[in-house]
Every structure is written in structure tokens, then in C-alpha cells.
Write a protein that holds these residues in place. Structure first.
Motif, PDB file in Angstrom:
ATOM      1  N   UNK A  51       6.305   7.990   2.081  1.00 26.53           N
ATOM      2  CA  UNK A  51       6.352   6.877   1.118  1.00 26.53           C
ATOM      3  C   UNK A  51       5.490   5.682   1.521  1.00 26.53           C
ATOM      4  N   UNK A  52       4.429   5.898   2.299  1.00 26.31           N
ATOM      5  CA  UNK A  52       3.527   4.793   2.625  1.00 26.31           C
ATOM      6  C   UNK A  52       2.421   4.726   1.573  1.00 26.31           C
ATOM      7  N   UNK A  53       2.020   3.515   1.227  1.00 20.99           N
ATOM      8  CA  UNK A  53       0.938   3.286   0.269  1.00 20.99           C
ATOM      9  C   UNK A  53      -0.358   3.054   1.029  1.00 20.99           C
ATOM     10  N   UNK A  54      -1.452   3.588   0.504  1.00 27.10           N
ATOM     11  CA  UNK A  54      -2.769   3.353   1.099  1.00 27.10           C
ATOM     12  C   UNK A  54      -3.838   3.646   0.065  1.00 27.10           C
ATOM     13  N   UNK A  82      -2.666   5.236  -3.552  1.00 26.28           N
ATOM     14  CA  UNK A  82      -1.737   6.351  -3.666  1.00 26.28           C
ATOM     15  C   UNK A  82      -0.546   6.136  -2.740  1.00 26.28           C
ATOM     16  N   UNK A  83       0.556   6.829  -3.038  1.00 25.17           N
ATOM     17  CA  UNK A  83       1.768   6.757  -2.208  1.00 25.17           C
ATOM     18  C   UNK A  83       2.107   8.168  -1.736  1.00 25.17           C
ATOM     19  N   UNK A  84       2.234   8.322  -0.425  1.00 21.41           N
ATOM     20  CA  UNK A  84       2.584   9.610   0.167  1.00 21.41           C
ATOM     21  C   UNK A  84       3.987   9.997  -0.278  1.00 21.41           C
ATOM     22  N   UNK A 123      -2.563   8.482   6.272  1.00 18.85           N
ATOM     23  CA  UNK A 123      -2.869   7.872   7.562  1.00 18.85           C
ATOM     24  C   UNK A 123      -1.643   7.813   8.461  1.00 18.85           C
ATOM     25  N   UNK A 124      -0.463   7.793   7.880  1.00 18.34           N
ATOM     26  CA  UNK A 124       0.758   7.723   8.676  1.00 18.34           C
ATOM     27  C   UNK A 124       1.186   9.118   9.151  1.00 18.34           C
ATOM     28  N   UNK A 125       1.144  10.100   8.262  1.00 17.94           N
ATOM     29  CA  UNK A 125       1.508  11.475   8.622  1.00 17.94           C
ATOM     30  C   UNK A 125       0.380  12.180   9.382  1.00 17.94           C
ATOM     31  N   UNK A 168     -10.308  12.821   6.296  1.00 19.05           N
ATOM     32  CA  UNK A 168      -9.683  12.210   7.469  1.00 19.05           C
ATOM     33  C   UNK A 168     -10.693  11.275   8.129  1.00 19.05           C
ATOM     34  N   UNK A 169     -10.233  10.137   8.652  1.00 21.43           N
ATOM     35  CA  UNK A 169     -11.156   9.256   9.359  1.00 21.43           C
ATOM     36  C   UNK A 169     -11.664   9.944  10.624  1.00 21.43           C
TER      37      UNK A 169
END
Length: 90
Positions: free
Chosen positions: A42-45, A36-38, A15-17, A52-53
Motif C-alpha cells: 500500500x505504498x504510493x510512488x 500508483x499504489x502497491x 520501491x518498498x517491496x 527497477x532502479x
């Protein structure tokens, strides 16, 4: 497919990238990835199953479609709208 474990690398939508990237599994629920962690930012979601939303444009199109459909046939519009209050699997 082999059994997934913590730390395994899988693909998912970040969601961040805003793209599909490699992710590490952070938590499992019933042997399926939950968080999961990108590995790029390194963001967790939550695990999104590489989906994709929907974009704002797609949401607006659906809203307009439902409005036009309800003016033609109110019963058909109620059937076309997804249940936002219900969870999948219920």
C-alpha cells in the motif's frame, strides 16, 4: 490496449517491496499513469514503467568505466556519460 482509468490494476516495480507487483492507478496525466499504489504494501510512488532502479554495484561499475575511459580518451568519456541534468524528451 484499452484506455486506462483510475483504480485499474497494472504491474509496476515497487520501491518498498523491491519487486514487480500489482498496483492500482492513483493519478493520471495525459491518459498515462503518473502515481500508483502497491496492492501488497500500500505504498504510493511514481509510475516506473516496470523498470527497477540501477543497483549500487551497477552505478559503481559505470563510474569506474567512465574513469578508465576518460584516462584513455577524454572526449569519448564525455560522450559516454548520460546527461543527468536533462530530462527525457528534451
Amino acid at each position: 490496449m484499452s484506455e486506462l482509468r483510475l483504480g485499474d490494476v497494472i504491474d509496476d516495480y515497487c520501491v518498498k517491496c523491491r519487486r514487480i507487483t500489482n498496483h492500482s492507478i492513483v493519478s493520471l496525466v495525459e491518459e498515462k499513469p503518473a502515481k500508483v499504489r502497491c496492492r501488497t504494501c500500500y505504498s504510493d510512488h511514481d509510475y516506473r514503467h516496470e523498470q527497477a532502479p540501477p543497483s549500487r554495484r551497477d552505478l559503481k561499475k559505470q563510474e569506474l568505466f567512465n574513469e578508465v575511459l576518460s584516462s584513455i580518451n577524454p572526449a569519448a568519456a564525455a560522450a559516454a556519460e548520460p546527461d543527468s541534468g536533462k530530462k527525457q524528451g528534451e
